[in-house]
Design a protein around this motif. Structure first.
Motif, PDB file in Angstrom:
ATOM      1  N   ALA A  33       0.832  -1.205   0.000  1.00 29.45           N
ATOM      2  CA  ALA A  33       0.000   0.000   0.000  1.00 29.45           C
ATOM      3  C   ALA A  33       0.865   1.253   0.000  1.00 29.45           C
ATOM      4  CB  ALA A  33      -0.935  -0.003   1.223  1.00 29.45           C
ATOM      5  N   PHE A  34       1.888   1.260   0.849  1.00 33.10           N
ATOM      6  CA  PHE A  34       2.758   2.431   0.921  1.00 33.10           C
ATOM      7  C   PHE A  34       3.547   2.613  -0.368  1.00 33.10           C
ATOM      8  CE2 PHE A  34       6.602   4.737   2.286  1.00 33.10           C
ATOM      9  CZ  PHE A  34       5.998   5.848   2.854  1.00 33.10           C
ATOM     10  N   MET A  35       4.060   1.512  -0.910  1.00 34.66           N
ATOM     11  CA  MET A  35       4.777   1.594  -2.183  1.00 34.66           C
ATOM     12  C   MET A  35       3.854   2.092  -3.281  1.00 34.66           C
ATOM     13  SD  MET A  35       6.991  -1.941  -1.935  1.00 34.66           S
ATOM     14  CE  MET A  35       7.550  -1.862  -3.631  1.00 34.66           C
ATOM     15  N   ASP A  36       2.598   1.666  -3.229  1.00 39.28           N
ATOM     16  CA  ASP A  36       1.625   2.056  -4.233  1.00 39.28           C
ATOM     17  C   ASP A  36       1.395   3.560  -4.228  1.00 39.28           C
ATOM     18  OD1 ASP A  36      -0.933   1.645  -5.925  1.00 39.28           O
ATOM     19  OD2 ASP A  36      -1.710   2.570  -4.106  1.00 39.28           O
ATOM     20  N   ARG A  37       1.277   4.140  -3.012  1.00 44.63           N
ATOM     21  CA  ARG A  37       0.950   5.569  -2.960  1.00 44.63           C
ATOM     22  C   ARG A  37       2.146   6.475  -3.194  1.00 44.63           C
ATOM     23  NH1 ARG A  37      -0.550   5.749   3.418  1.00 44.63           N
ATOM     24  NH2 ARG A  37      -1.735   3.948   2.709  1.00 44.63           N
ATOM     25  N   VAL A  38       3.375   5.967  -2.937  1.00 46.85           N
ATOM     26  CA  VAL A  38       4.554   6.826  -3.078  1.00 46.85           C
ATOM     27  C   VAL A  38       5.428   6.477  -4.273  1.00 46.85           C
ATOM     28  CG1 VAL A  38       4.601   7.213  -0.587  1.00 46.85           C
ATOM     29  CG2 VAL A  38       6.077   5.454  -1.590  1.00 46.85           C
ATOM     30  N   MET A  93      -7.377  -4.174  -1.685  1.00 45.63           N
ATOM     31  CA  MET A  93      -6.106  -4.447  -2.352  1.00 45.63           C
ATOM     32  C   MET A  93      -6.273  -4.672  -3.848  1.00 45.63           C
ATOM     33  SD  MET A  93      -4.103  -6.807   0.407  1.00 45.63           S
ATOM     34  CE  MET A  93      -2.553  -6.446  -0.380  1.00 45.63           C
ATOM     35  N   ILE A  94      -7.291  -5.405  -4.220  1.00 47.67           N
ATOM     36  CA  ILE A  94      -7.500  -5.697  -5.645  1.00 47.67           C
ATOM     37  C   ILE A  94      -7.824  -4.424  -6.416  1.00 47.67           C
ATOM     38  CG2 ILE A  94      -8.999  -6.900  -7.283  1.00 47.67           C
ATOM     39  CD1 ILE A  94      -9.230  -9.139  -5.152  1.00 47.67           C
ATOM     40  N   THR A  95      -8.695  -3.567  -5.850  1.00 44.38           N
ATOM     41  CA  THR A  95      -9.076  -2.343  -6.574  1.00 44.38           C
ATOM     42  C   THR A  95      -7.927  -1.347  -6.642  1.00 44.38           C
ATOM     43  OG1 THR A  95     -10.083  -1.475  -4.532  1.00 44.38           O
ATOM     44  CG2 THR A  95     -11.544  -2.523  -6.128  1.00 44.38           C
ATOM     45  N   TRP A  96      -7.124  -1.234  -5.569  1.00 44.70           N
ATOM     46  CA  TRP A  96      -6.013  -0.288  -5.666  1.00 44.70           C
ATOM     47  C   TRP A  96      -4.941  -0.822  -6.612  1.00 44.70           C
ATOM     48  CZ3 TRP A  96      -4.194  -1.984  -0.329  1.00 44.70           C
ATOM     49  CH2 TRP A  96      -2.890  -2.455  -0.332  1.00 44.70           C
ATOM     50  N   GLY A  97      -4.740  -2.134  -6.646  1.00 39.05           N
ATOM     51  CA  GLY A  97      -3.761  -2.699  -7.573  1.00 39.05           C
ATOM     52  C   GLY A  97      -4.143  -2.456  -9.019  1.00 39.05           C
ATOM     53  N   LEU A  98      -5.405  -2.684  -9.338  1.00 43.02           N
ATOM     54  CA  LEU A  98      -5.870  -2.461 -10.712  1.00 43.02           C
ATOM     55  C   LEU A  98      -5.790  -0.990 -11.096  1.00 43.02           C
ATOM     56  CD1 LEU A  98      -8.973  -4.853 -10.763  1.00 43.02           C
ATOM     57  CD2 LEU A  98      -6.760  -5.226 -11.865  1.00 43.02           C
ATOM     58  N   THR A  99      -6.138  -0.097 -10.152  1.00 42.47           N
ATOM     59  CA  THR A  99      -6.084   1.343 -10.433  1.00 42.47           C
ATOM     60  C   THR A  99      -4.649   1.800 -10.668  1.00 42.47           C
ATOM     61  OG1 THR A  99      -8.026   1.670  -9.018  1.00 42.47           O
ATOM     62  CG2 THR A  99      -6.744   3.622  -9.600  1.00 42.47           C
ATOM     63  N   THR A 100      -3.722   1.288  -9.873  1.00 43.96           N
ATOM     64  CA  THR A 100      -2.308   1.637 -10.064  1.00 43.96           C
ATOM     65  C   THR A 100      -1.820   1.206 -11.439  1.00 43.96           C
ATOM     66  OG1 THR A 100      -1.851   1.481  -7.701  1.00 43.96           O
ATOM     67  CG2 THR A 100       0.027   1.289  -9.181  1.00 43.96           C
ATOM     68  N   MET A 101      -2.206   0.019 -11.857  1.00 41.86           N
ATOM     69  CA  MET A 101      -1.793  -0.464 -13.176  1.00 41.86           C
ATOM     70  C   MET A 101      -2.391   0.394 -14.290  1.00 41.86           C
ATOM     71  SD  MET A 101      -2.095  -4.551 -12.356  1.00 41.86           S
ATOM     72  CE  MET A 101      -1.534  -5.145 -13.962  1.00 41.86           C
ATOM     73  N   LEU A 102      -3.575   0.956 -14.039  1.00 40.21           N
ATOM     74  CA  LEU A 102      -4.206   1.829 -15.041  1.00 40.21           C
ATOM     75  C   LEU A 102      -3.460   3.144 -15.228  1.00 40.21           C
ATOM     76  CD1 LEU A 102      -8.067   1.466 -14.457  1.00 40.21           C
ATOM     77  CD2 LEU A 102      -6.804   0.935 -16.540  1.00 40.21           C
ATOM     78  N   TRP A 182       6.484   1.108 -16.112  1.00 40.62           N
ATOM     79  CA  TRP A 182       6.906  -0.143 -15.478  1.00 40.62           C
ATOM     80  C   TRP A 182       6.785  -0.052 -13.958  1.00 40.62           C
ATOM     81  CZ3 TRP A 182       6.932  -4.636 -17.477  1.00 40.62           C
ATOM     82  CH2 TRP A 182       7.299  -4.844 -18.816  1.00 40.62           C
ATOM     83  N   LEU A 183       7.099   1.121 -13.398  1.00 38.58           N
ATOM     84  CA  LEU A 183       6.987   1.305 -11.953  1.00 38.58           C
ATOM     85  C   LEU A 183       5.551   1.082 -11.472  1.00 38.58           C
ATOM     86  CD1 LEU A 183       9.306   4.388 -11.366  1.00 38.58           C
ATOM     87  CD2 LEU A 183       9.468   2.204 -10.166  1.00 38.58           C
ATOM     88  N   PHE A 184       4.584   1.633 -12.208  1.00 40.45           N
ATOM     89  CA  PHE A 184       3.179   1.453 -11.818  1.00 40.45           C
ATOM     90  C   PHE A 184       2.748   0.000 -11.982  1.00 40.45           C
ATOM     91  CE2 PHE A 184       2.813   6.124 -12.878  1.00 40.45           C
ATOM     92  CZ  PHE A 184       2.649   6.517 -11.564  1.00 40.45           C
ATOM     93  N   LEU A 185       3.154  -0.647 -13.046  1.00 39.92           N
ATOM     94  CA  LEU A 185       2.798  -2.051 -13.243  1.00 39.92           C
ATOM     95  C   LEU A 185       3.420  -2.929 -12.155  1.00 39.92           C
ATOM     96  CD1 LEU A 185       3.229  -2.349 -17.118  1.00 39.92           C
ATOM     97  CD2 LEU A 185       1.073  -2.336 -15.849  1.00 39.92           C
ATOM     98  N   ALA A 186       4.685  -2.642 -11.820  1.00 36.12           N
ATOM     99  CA  ALA A 186       5.392  -3.440 -10.823  1.00 36.12           C
ATOM    100  C   ALA A 186       4.811  -3.268  -9.430  1.00 36.12           C
ATOM    101  CB  ALA A 186       6.877  -3.061 -10.813  1.00 36.12           C
ATOM    102  N   GLY A 188       1.400  -2.334  -8.909  1.00 31.87           N
ATOM    103  CA  GLY A 188      -0.014  -2.697  -8.892  1.00 31.87           C
ATOM    104  C   GLY A 188      -0.282  -4.189  -8.924  1.00 31.87           C
ATOM    105  N   PHE A 189       0.475  -4.922  -9.727  1.00 30.36           N
ATOM    106  CA  PHE A 189       0.203  -6.351  -9.909  1.00 30.36           C
ATOM    107  C   PHE A 189       0.332  -7.163  -8.613  1.00 30.36           C
ATOM    108  CE2 PHE A 189       1.597 -10.673 -11.122  1.00 30.36           C
ATOM    109  CZ  PHE A 189       0.438 -11.082 -11.790  1.00 30.36           C
ATOM    110  N   PRO A 190       1.392  -6.972  -7.803  1.00 33.65           N
ATOM    111  CA  PRO A 190       1.489  -7.754  -6.554  1.00 33.65           C
ATOM    112  C   PRO A 190       0.312  -7.521  -5.611  1.00 33.65           C
ATOM    113  CG  PRO A 190       3.599  -6.754  -7.083  1.00 33.65           C
ATOM    114  CD  PRO A 190       2.595  -6.148  -8.010  1.00 33.65           C
ATOM    115  N   ALA A 191      -0.243  -6.302  -5.611  1.00 32.84           N
ATOM    116  CA  ALA A 191      -1.385  -6.012  -4.733  1.00 32.84           C
ATOM    117  C   ALA A 191      -2.605  -6.840  -5.133  1.00 32.84           C
ATOM    118  CB  ALA A 191      -1.721  -4.519  -4.789  1.00 32.84           C
ATOM    119  N   VAL A 192      -2.819  -7.014  -6.422  1.00 25.59           N
ATOM    120  CA  VAL A 192      -3.948  -7.826  -6.891  1.00 25.59           C
ATOM    121  C   VAL A 192      -3.762  -9.280  -6.464  1.00 25.59           C
ATOM    122  CG1 VAL A 192      -5.174  -8.674  -8.924  1.00 25.59           C
ATOM    123  CG2 VAL A 192      -4.375  -6.296  -8.856  1.00 25.59           C
ATOM    124  N   VAL A 193      -2.547  -9.791  -6.628  1.00 22.46           N
ATOM    125  CA  VAL A 193      -2.264 -11.189  -6.256  1.00 22.46           C
ATOM    126  C   VAL A 193      -2.441 -11.398  -4.752  1.00 22.46           C
ATOM    127  CG1 VAL A 193      -0.486 -12.974  -6.170  1.00 22.46           C
ATOM    128  CG2 VAL A 193      -0.699 -11.512  -8.198  1.00 22.46           C
TER     129      VAL A 193
END
Length: 308
Positions: A33-38, A93-102, A182-186, A188-193
């Motif tokens: 979560a923290f990695m996702d937001r920063v 987690m799933i929704t924030w992961g997908l949004t990050t990848m978007l 690549w940073l956003f994909l890297a 977002g994907f683990p959060a979905v899993v």
């Protein structure tokens, strides 16, 4: 004669088992979560240049996350209490992961603002939700240690972000995807899993603790009830907390702490890179070293709090 609550040695063994089964999973979730937001702070080094975003655009986009995040925190925790931690934390987690990848589709400032706002709403409730969840597993006098370990996700995730910045630079241009994408994909994907893993493996409450024997579970529930941990939520008191001076004291203190902390987090990579001229990978390693010191201090502080 058997006591109604756990003896000191029994309690230590049971709460140790709970910590081993729950805390690594929750720590990993909060770290993501923290990695996702920063991660935007590292992505900005390349993103601003490619999309021609000014510092003002970046600042508004970084802050848009927290607007929706703050608005959705209390509703999210109420939903967790009603729906259950397993399903609600997995949904978050799933929704924030997908949004990050978007975020890879961002091309304009409005798209940037919009997705950051949606991301804040998607992630809202994970941190307070986990804190609420932990109060249902640990009595008051045993909470500081587990919570400080949970907080370790912050410096650890910063270390991971800093250390991985260099390798991710090597992906620039792969499949026509830029470094910032690549940073956003890297991230977002683990959060979905992990969200899917939460959905099937995370116990909702001590009643479903598969790591404990039936006798340990019964005794644990007795101790939690004696501490008042398993009481029902009084929904009529939700708004009365705003009349509590202590709530305002903690709230204002936390606002000042987070305001300064996130100002540093979102600007440090760019400022350090510009002022020193070192590479992005070296910038990440320097910041990782400081966070390693912070991780050690957090563990020692948590142990001190429980002891005193």
């Amino acid at each position: 004669m058997k006591n109604d609550i756990l003896t000191r040695s029994e309690a230590a063994r049971v709460f140790s088992k709970i910590s081993i089964h729950l805390l690594p999973l929750l720590l990993l979730g909060y770290g993501l979560a923290f990695m996702d937001r920063v991660c935007i702070s590292f992505a900005a080094l390349d993103m601003k240049k490619e999309l021609h975003f000014s510092d003002a655009v970046y600042g508004i986009g970084a802050g848009a996350f927290f607007l929706s995040y703050a608005l959705c925190e209390i509703p999210s925790n109420l939903a967790l209490h009603s729906i259950g931690a397993r399903r609600w934390l997995a949904r978050i987690m799933i929704t924030w992961g997908l949004t990050t990848m978007l975020m890879v589709i961002v091309r304009t400032p409005l798209q940037f603002y919009g997705l950051r706002f949606v991301l804040g709403a998607a992630e809202a409730g994970f941190f307070p939700g986990v804190l609420l969840y932990l109060t249902q597993w640990f009595p008051e006098q045993r909470r500081a240690g587990p919570i400080s370990l949970f907080y370790l996700a912050l410096p650890i995730s910063s270390i991971v972000m800093g250390a991985s910045a260099g390798p991710l630079l090597g992906l620039n241009g792969w499949f026509g995807i830029s470094v910032w994408q690549w940073l956003f994909l890297a991230n977002g994907f683990p959060a979905v899993v992990l969200g899917l893993y939460f959905l099937f493996r995370l116990p909702d409450s001590p009643h479903e603790a598969r790591s404990l024997t039936e006798a340990e579970r019964v005794e644990l529930l007795q101790e939690l009830r004696s501490d008042g941990v398993l009481g029902k939520l009084d929904r009529g008191s939700i708004f009365s907390v705003f009349r509590n001076l202590r709530v305002w004291q903690f709230g204002i203190s936390f606002l000042l702490i987070l305001g300064s902390a996130y100002a540093f987090v979102f600007s440090a990579p760019d400022m350090l890179h510009q002022k020193t001229g070192v590479s992005i990978s070296s910038t990440g390693l320097i910041l990782a070293a400081f966070n390693a010191l912070g991780a050690i201090a957090m563990v020692l502080n948590g142990k001190s709090s429980d002891r005193k």
